[in-house]
Structures are given as structure tokens and as C-alpha cells.
Design a protein around this motif. Sequence first.
Motif, PDB file in Angstrom:
ATOM      1  N   LYS A   9      38.055  45.615 -57.713  1.00 58.13           N
ATOM      2  CA  LYS A   9      36.645  45.484 -57.336  1.00 58.13           C
ATOM      3  C   LYS A   9      36.529  45.231 -55.836  1.00 58.13           C
ATOM      4  O   LYS A   9      35.697  45.844 -55.150  1.00 58.13           O
ATOM      5  CB  LYS A   9      35.994  44.342 -58.113  1.00 58.13           C
ATOM      6  CG  LYS A   9      34.530  44.102 -57.769  1.00 58.13           C
ATOM      7  CD  LYS A   9      33.889  43.102 -58.742  1.00 58.13           C
ATOM      8  CE  LYS A   9      32.392  42.966 -58.546  1.00 58.13           C
ATOM      9  NZ  LYS A   9      31.976  42.591 -57.198  1.00 58.13           N
ATOM     10  N   GLN A  10      37.397  44.371 -55.331  1.00 59.31           N
ATOM     11  CA  GLN A  10      37.335  44.061 -53.899  1.00 59.31           C
ATOM     12  C   GLN A  10      37.522  45.324 -53.051  1.00 59.31           C
ATOM     13  O   GLN A  10      36.771  45.568 -52.101  1.00 59.31           O
ATOM     14  CB  GLN A  10      38.420  43.035 -53.545  1.00 59.31           C
ATOM     15  CG  GLN A  10      38.355  42.617 -52.080  1.00 59.31           C
ATOM     16  CD  GLN A  10      39.493  41.666 -51.679  1.00 59.31           C
ATOM     17  OE1 GLN A  10      40.424  41.426 -52.464  1.00 59.31           O
ATOM     18  NE2 GLN A  10      39.405  41.115 -50.484  1.00 59.31           N
ATOM     19  N   VAL A  11      38.503  46.137 -53.417  1.00 62.64           N
ATOM     20  CA  VAL A  11      38.765  47.349 -52.627  1.00 62.64           C
ATOM     21  C   VAL A  11      37.582  48.320 -52.727  1.00 62.64           C
ATOM     22  O   VAL A  11      37.132  48.876 -51.723  1.00 62.64           O
ATOM     23  CB  VAL A  11      40.065  48.038 -53.076  1.00 62.64           C
ATOM     24  CG1 VAL A  11      40.216  49.389 -52.382  1.00 62.64           C
ATOM     25  CG2 VAL A  11      41.270  47.143 -52.793  1.00 62.64           C
ATOM     26  N   PHE A  35      33.930  48.476 -44.888  1.00 59.62           N
ATOM     27  CA  PHE A  35      35.009  47.658 -44.338  1.00 59.62           C
ATOM     28  C   PHE A  35      36.031  48.498 -43.571  1.00 59.62           C
ATOM     29  O   PHE A  35      36.548  48.086 -42.538  1.00 59.62           O
ATOM     30  CB  PHE A  35      35.689  46.913 -45.496  1.00 59.62           C
ATOM     31  CG  PHE A  35      36.850  46.046 -45.079  1.00 59.62           C
ATOM     32  CD1 PHE A  35      36.625  44.805 -44.459  1.00 59.62           C
ATOM     33  CD2 PHE A  35      38.159  46.442 -45.305  1.00 59.62           C
ATOM     34  CE1 PHE A  35      37.696  43.998 -44.083  1.00 59.62           C
ATOM     35  CE2 PHE A  35      39.235  45.635 -44.927  1.00 59.62           C
ATOM     36  CZ  PHE A  35      39.001  44.413 -44.313  1.00 59.62           C
ATOM     37  N   PHE A  36      36.309  49.697 -44.067  1.00 59.87           N
ATOM     38  CA  PHE A  36      37.310  50.547 -43.411  1.00 59.87           C
ATOM     39  C   PHE A  36      36.683  51.479 -42.384  1.00 59.87           C
ATOM     40  O   PHE A  36      37.398  52.204 -41.697  1.00 59.87           O
ATOM     41  CB  PHE A  36      38.076  51.371 -44.462  1.00 59.87           C
ATOM     42  CG  PHE A  36      38.816  50.514 -45.443  1.00 59.87           C
ATOM     43  CD1 PHE A  36      39.929  49.796 -45.048  1.00 59.87           C
ATOM     44  CD2 PHE A  36      38.378  50.396 -46.762  1.00 59.87           C
ATOM     45  CE1 PHE A  36      40.606  48.981 -45.941  1.00 59.87           C
ATOM     46  CE2 PHE A  36      39.057  49.593 -47.661  1.00 59.87           C
ATOM     47  CZ  PHE A  36      40.167  48.874 -47.251  1.00 59.87           C
ATOM     48  N   GLU A  37      35.360  51.470 -42.297  1.00 62.37           N
ATOM     49  CA  GLU A  37      34.677  52.393 -41.386  1.00 62.37           C
ATOM     50  C   GLU A  37      33.394  51.716 -40.886  1.00 62.37           C
ATOM     51  O   GLU A  37      32.284  52.168 -41.184  1.00 62.37           O
ATOM     52  CB  GLU A  37      34.363  53.695 -42.148  1.00 62.37           C
ATOM     53  CG  GLU A  37      34.117  54.918 -41.305  1.00 62.37           C
ATOM     54  CD  GLU A  37      35.265  55.319 -40.387  1.00 62.37           C
ATOM     55  OE1 GLU A  37      36.440  55.112 -40.742  1.00 62.37           O
ATOM     56  OE2 GLU A  37      34.970  55.818 -39.284  1.00 62.37           O
ATOM     57  N   GLN A  61      34.860  47.159 -50.627  1.00 59.72           N
ATOM     58  CA  GLN A  61      35.173  47.385 -49.205  1.00 59.72           C
ATOM     59  C   GLN A  61      34.943  48.844 -48.821  1.00 59.72           C
ATOM     60  O   GLN A  61      34.391  49.138 -47.754  1.00 59.72           O
ATOM     61  CB  GLN A  61      36.636  47.010 -48.923  1.00 59.72           C
ATOM     62  CG  GLN A  61      36.884  45.501 -48.900  1.00 59.72           C
ATOM     63  CD  GLN A  61      38.384  45.173 -48.870  1.00 59.72           C
ATOM     64  OE1 GLN A  61      39.205  45.912 -49.444  1.00 59.72           O
ATOM     65  NE2 GLN A  61      38.734  44.066 -48.220  1.00 59.72           N
ATOM     66  N   ILE A  62      35.380  49.739 -49.686  1.00 60.12           N
ATOM     67  CA  ILE A  62      35.186  51.166 -49.389  1.00 60.12           C
ATOM     68  C   ILE A  62      33.678  51.461 -49.322  1.00 60.12           C
ATOM     69  O   ILE A  62      33.189  52.128 -48.407  1.00 60.12           O
ATOM     70  CB  ILE A  62      35.858  52.061 -50.459  1.00 60.12           C
ATOM     71  CG1 ILE A  62      37.383  51.867 -50.446  1.00 60.12           C
ATOM     72  CG2 ILE A  62      35.521  53.533 -50.230  1.00 60.12           C
ATOM     73  CD1 ILE A  62      38.131  52.582 -51.581  1.00 60.12           C
ATOM     74  N   ALA A  98      44.641  47.285 -51.568  1.00 60.85           N
ATOM     75  CA  ALA A  98      44.800  46.045 -52.328  1.00 60.85           C
ATOM     76  C   ALA A  98      45.993  45.242 -51.803  1.00 60.85           C
ATOM     77  O   ALA A  98      45.939  44.005 -51.738  1.00 60.85           O
ATOM     78  CB  ALA A  98      44.978  46.367 -53.814  1.00 60.85           C
ATOM     79  N   GLN A  99      47.048  45.923 -51.422  1.00 59.02           N
ATOM     80  CA  GLN A  99      48.196  45.227 -50.825  1.00 59.02           C
ATOM     81  C   GLN A  99      47.799  44.579 -49.508  1.00 59.02           C
ATOM     82  O   GLN A  99      48.208  43.449 -49.208  1.00 59.02           O
ATOM     83  CB  GLN A  99      49.340  46.214 -50.557  1.00 59.02           C
ATOM     84  CG  GLN A  99      50.169  46.561 -51.758  1.00 59.02           C
ATOM     85  CD  GLN A  99      50.839  45.332 -52.362  1.00 59.02           C
ATOM     86  OE1 GLN A  99      50.285  44.727 -53.280  1.00 59.02           O
ATOM     87  NE2 GLN A  99      52.001  44.953 -51.848  1.00 59.02           N
TER      88      GLN A  99
END
Length: 823
Positions: free
Chosen positions: A725-727, A735-737, A730-731, A571-572
Amino acid sequence: TSKKLNVKTGMDTESIKADILSHLRYSLATDIETANKKEFYKSVVLSVMDRLHDSWLNTQKEYREKKTKKIYYISMEFLIGRLLDNALVNLNLEQEFRDACKDLGYDYEEIRDIENDAALGNGGLGRLAACFLDSMATLGLAGFGYGIKYDYGIFKQKIHDGYQIERPDDWLRFGTPWATTRPSVMYPVRFYGRSVPYTDEDGHLRFKWENTQHVYALANDIPMPGFRNGVVNNLRLWKATSPKSLDLTSFNQGEYINAVRDIELHENISRVLYPNDKIFVGQELRLKQEYFLVSSTLQDILREYKQQHDDLRDLPKYVAIQCNDTHPNLAVPDLMRILMDEEGFDWETSWDITVKTLSYTNHTVLPEALEKWPVSMLRNLLPRHLQIIYEINKRFINKVHEHFGDDVNRVRRMSIISEGEQPSVQMANLGIVGTHKVNGVAALHTDLIKKTIFRDFFEMYPERFTNKTNGITPRRWLKQCNKPLADLITSEIGDSWITHLSDLRKLDDKVNDKKFMKKYSDIKQQNKERLAAYVKENYGFELNTKAIFDIQIKRIHEYKRQLMLAIYAAAQYNYIKANPDAPVVPRTIIFAGKAAPGYAMAKMFIKLINSISDKINNDPDMEGKLQCFFLDNYSVTLAEQLIPAADVSEQISTAGMEASGTGNMKFALNGAVTIGTLDGANVEIKEEVGDENIIIFGLTVEGVEELRRSGYSSWEYYNADKALKQVIDQIRDGFFEPDHPSLFHTITNSLLDGNDYFLVLADYPAYAEAQKEVDALYSKPDEWFKVALYNTARVGKFSSDRTISDYATDIWGCEDQLNKGRE
Ligand code: 26V
């Protein structure tokens, strides 16, 4: 030199040097010119051992002569870490050994770093046992640790492509100079066979355990020195070895080879530490390990006892046995068996002795961690013990009836044997019924066990339940690991704090002393830089030492909610991306911890943390603002590096699930500010440091209960918080993979469709707010360091010296021994 050397016992640098040289030559058959670092290390330790041996022998002699009450701490785990620094601190020989090494051409730090951690534990439970040994020796209690000398400790963790890989921890590859094998101390440990009834001379029905197979338990002793008091206690670790009856006579070659191979089967009992933390897996080898520990230890205790006393009915007067969790609770039926079958006592007498001698500590309320051994397994492996357990249960159920009348459900809940498809022995119930004291490890946790898992038992035996809030040893967790801070404190208030940690309260006054505060904050900065250098060297990352060092180190578990900090990191990241010009307080988030090899979700958390870290650390927009790292192979030694450098201590378990925690205490003592839930010992840390000096957020135990009762829906929280919700999206969406977008579905499914059992989403908004408070406070350094200092100054309660004094007084009945012969 003109001064006479005292090679083996001299406490001066020259004697120590001579001893190191003599060990190189006469113990290791090498010399200073040809020795390598490992050999030099070994000679150093052997020279330390020489300086312990007189005190070690004298201490034991004194206990014998004075018939001191002995405390036996039985534990499947002792997470003692490295021993060299600790021994030198306690012997007050740090400078002398440092100088000796230097004069002989070695850097002390380099030599110290040769030592492998003795990592014979999973986490908090094993580390607690190690702190207790230090405190018992320091308080002058005749306290002995008993455990298993595993060939392999907790696995070594590597990270490959973000995933945890386990490697065996071959810590004994080059032997350990700390352990002394005692070939004269060896006991047979029996298994299998059957229980055979017979009538004795007086016409009483008795039982014999016959047709057994056995292995031998061989003692290995590690000295446990107290802090500068001449006391050296003992940690006895049993190694499994095969019986001599495997004598290899008149075999043909094939049989001979097979017989030798059988030796290995026997030795397997002490091969490896089970790496599960808080999940019970009913494997037979584990049960064998537990009985192996209990049987050898009880034989040793009783042999020793009989050398000094003649009436076993006085056992509870001279011996107290503490079981670390339920793992050693077979001590209940085994002591009964010895007293009845071998010593000829009747049931009532045996029971009285057993209950008064034993006590048991509970370390978790998680139902999946509670040991329940299948009756079928016990019948096969320990038939006589099973028979005794049935008799204990029968008599106990009668008492339940007497006490509560005909309450079938209550009887079912309290029965030591649970019936059903797979009848099993509830080891916690056995521990409560068969001992005189049961303790929890923090006030909140003790209240919880009284109200929940052990409620019925509490109603029947209220006087058996007691709280003993955990503690940590200030020798290792301040004096050794944070020398600059320890020295500053000593120069201000003297060194009484090392054994009377509450004296740190004297530092309270220093908050307005600008010069002191400057030194205090400089030390934190220096420790951060030292950590950065360590991380650079060992992991290859550059840490931003201007940032808040925000650290979560502990076993990876859903209830500990590493996921919440990972979500916060993401989130940061999103915030900084969306607001590139907004000011942010820089942060460096550090995780470390092992996942049980069979715990798929925890392993996925590690992968996720690494994926998020990669995203953050490879984005130039994050530079100077945000970093995130997962350091592999968390260990006692790594903790000693990380804790002194922490600004923020993450203690964010779902309320009610962390029995106590002890990392929380180590961080606070070293001046980190806790962000935490009202769980475990956090509650008591808050009481000590004051509400203004800890950042508490989230649901309480009651709040958790209430929310679950009223129908928690994680979807509501997901939809209500945009950043959250955004994070999660993304997960979920890769988004991270990006190469494997569905990789983390197990995680997002458990949060959403699985309704988030650990209430990560429920607590997240409060957590994010609390993190804002952290930022705001850190932006005002003067205030920050005041808060930090109040933490250092006010956590004296959490010395394991205090914990052990409480056990000594309320459970072991040896308060008269505390601090005997010390000023
Ligand atoms: C259970 C089992 C089951 C069999 C396989 C190996 C194994 C290992 C451990 C356990 C029980 C673990 C309980 C435990 O570690 N509790 C922790 O104890 C700490 C010291 O009291 C405390 O600070 C932590 O909060 C608590 O989680």
C-alpha cells in the motif's frame, strides 16, 4: 614463412592474415596502414566467409544429390544478433582469428564489437527462429530460414529524462558482409487485380488471377554454419525491389522523376520490421509484407523442388514447411492457388498436398495478438486468395456439421471467417484447418490452447495438436557468451555438452567438490565484474558487484509484470529508510527491454522504473544496500553480457500468459536462480532442476481462474499489505516524481480502479516472501552456488537441438536425417 599459404581456405593463422590483408586491398581498396576499424572488421568477415563458402556449396550439393527432405522455416522475424563469434565458434577458428587480428595490430574484441546486431525481430519468437537455424545446421538437417531483409530492424531505444525514445535501426548503413545478394534468384510477387473464371480444355471451371501489380523479391543469403560438422545451411532474406516494367522510356522530366519515386513505393515493403509485440494492428503494409514473404518463398521452394522431382504430389515427402506463428499462414491459400491455378490439380489433390506439407506454431494465447485480417482488405489486395479461403471455409464448415451436428455456436466459433460488423479472416483457424500439425511451445501452453482458444478444433482434430517445448542454442548461450564457464565445464567433463547438453548432468556430482565449486562461484563473480566494467563504460553507472544481481530483461509488457519487481525495489527502499541499521542482503536490480512504440502503459512502466531508480541511486542511505537500473536498448548482444552475470532470473508473468519464455532457460543454464511463477516453460524448468532449486511463488493457472471467477478485488490486497500500500500510494502521490505528481495515475488507476487485470497485487505478498527466500539463500554462499550449479547441470532438456529433434520426428518426418554422417 616456409609453409605454403592457402589464402582463401587455409585454417592457419598465417593464411588468415594473408586473406585479411588481401581483402583490405582487393575487396576494399585500402591497406593495413590506412584502413579504419570498420574496414578491418569487414575484411575479417570476408575472410570468415571465404572459409564458409566451400562447405556452403558442398552442403547444398549434397542435399540435391541425396534428395534430402528439406525443411523450410518461414518467419517474419529472425533475431540473429551478431554473427562473427558464432561463425568462429562453429568453425573452430576462434584462436586463429584472434591471433591474426593481434598480429595485424587489432584487438579481436574491439573488432567483434564493430558488428551491428541483425535485430530483425521483436523478442522471443524471432530469437527462437535464430536458435532453430543454429540447431538445424548442427544436427545436419537441411533446414532453411526464410524471412525479410528489413532495412530497419527493431528500433533503437534511448532514454531521455526517463522516457523511451525510438530511433531507426539503420543496421545496413555500411552494408553487411554476411549477406550475399543473388540477382539470379528473384521472383515477382503479385498484388491486387481480380479473379477471373474460365473453362479449361477439359471443361472444368478454373480461375485466373489477372490485372495484378507486382514487386520483385530479391534473395539475400546469410550462411548458417553448424557446430564443427562442415554443414552450412542458409537463411534467405527477401528484399523488395521494383519491377523492370517501370522502364522509363519517353517520359518528360516530371514523369521521369515520379517514376523513379515509385521505385521507393515498391521497396517500402521490406523497409521496416513492425515493432509490435503481441498486439495485432491490421495495417495493409504488414499484410503486404506477409504475402511478400509467403509468395516469394513458395515460388523458391517449388522451383527448387521441380529441379529435382517431377511429381508435385510427392511434395510432402520431400518438403516440410513450418510457419512461425500465423504470420506466414497465407501459405495455405497460396499453395492451393499455385497447385490449382498454375499446376492444374483439382481441389482434393491440392488440399491433400497443402495440408501434408504445412504446419504451424502458435506462440501466444493473448487474444489481442491473434491476427484477424479484414475481409475487405484481402478482397482488395489478394482477391483470389480470399476466394480460396471462402471455399476452404465452406468445406470445413460442412465437416464441422458432419462431426458435431447442428451446433450453430460452435460453427460460429470455428469459422475461418468471422462475420459481424467487420468480417475478418482468423489466421489461427486457417492455420489449424490447413495444416497437419499445430504446436504450442511449452507443455503448459499446449495444454492451455487445447483447453481454451483452440478447444473446438482440438475436439475435432486431436491428432493435429502437439507440444514442442522451446529451447536455446548452447553454442551462443553458453559457449560464446560465457567462455570462462564453458571452459571450466569442458575441463571437468569434456566438451560433448556442446552438442549433447544433457551431458551437463555429469556436473551434478561436483556439488561436493570444493575446488570445483570455488571455481564455479569465482566465474560468476568474474562475470559480474565484467558486466560492471561494461556498464561503467557504456552507461556510466557503478554496479555493486558484491550485491545480488537481480535481472529482468525482456519486452516490456503488463503480463510480464516488470511492475512487480519495480514495486519490490521501492518497498526495499522504504524498508531500508525505515530500518537504517537493520542488516540487508545487498541487491542490484537491473531491467532492460523495449516497449512497443504505441503501448502507452508499457512506456509509462519504463518511466516509473527510471524514477524509482533515480530515487534509490541518489540516496546515500542506499549505498552498499540497494541499486536499481534500467539499461537502454536491450538487444541480443546486451543479453549476452547480462545473462552470465545474473544471480537471480526474474520470470514473473501472470500464470497462463507467457507461452514459454526462453530467457528463463538462458539464465538457468548460466547458473542464475529463477524466481518465477508456474508459467510457460518455468514449469518444466522446475521439473528438471528440482523443487529445491527454483523459487516458485504465486497463483497457478487454476488459481488465476478461480480468483477471477470468485470475484477478485485488487483493493482488498492493497489494503491488506502495508508495504505494498505504501508503495502504491507513493507512486500515486508523486513521491517518485515530485515535479509531476499525477504522472503515474494511469498505472495506479489500472491497479486499483481498473482491478489489476494482471493480478500484480494478488501475487505481490507471495513475491515479497519469495524474495526473502532469495536473500536467505544468498546469505549462505555454499548453498546458493549448489542451487546455481544444479541449474546449470540440469537444464539440458532446453537445448534447441532437442526441440529441433522433436520437430524433425513428430512434425517434419525427417528423423532419419538427424546427425547423418556425424560420429
Ligand atoms: C504478433 C504480432 C502481430 C502483428 C505485428 C507484429 C507481431 C509480432 C509478434 C506477434 C506474436 C508474438 C508472439 C510471441 O512473440 N510469442 C513469444 O514466443 C516465444 C517463442 O515461442 C515464447 O517464448 C514467448 O513466451 C512468447 O511470448
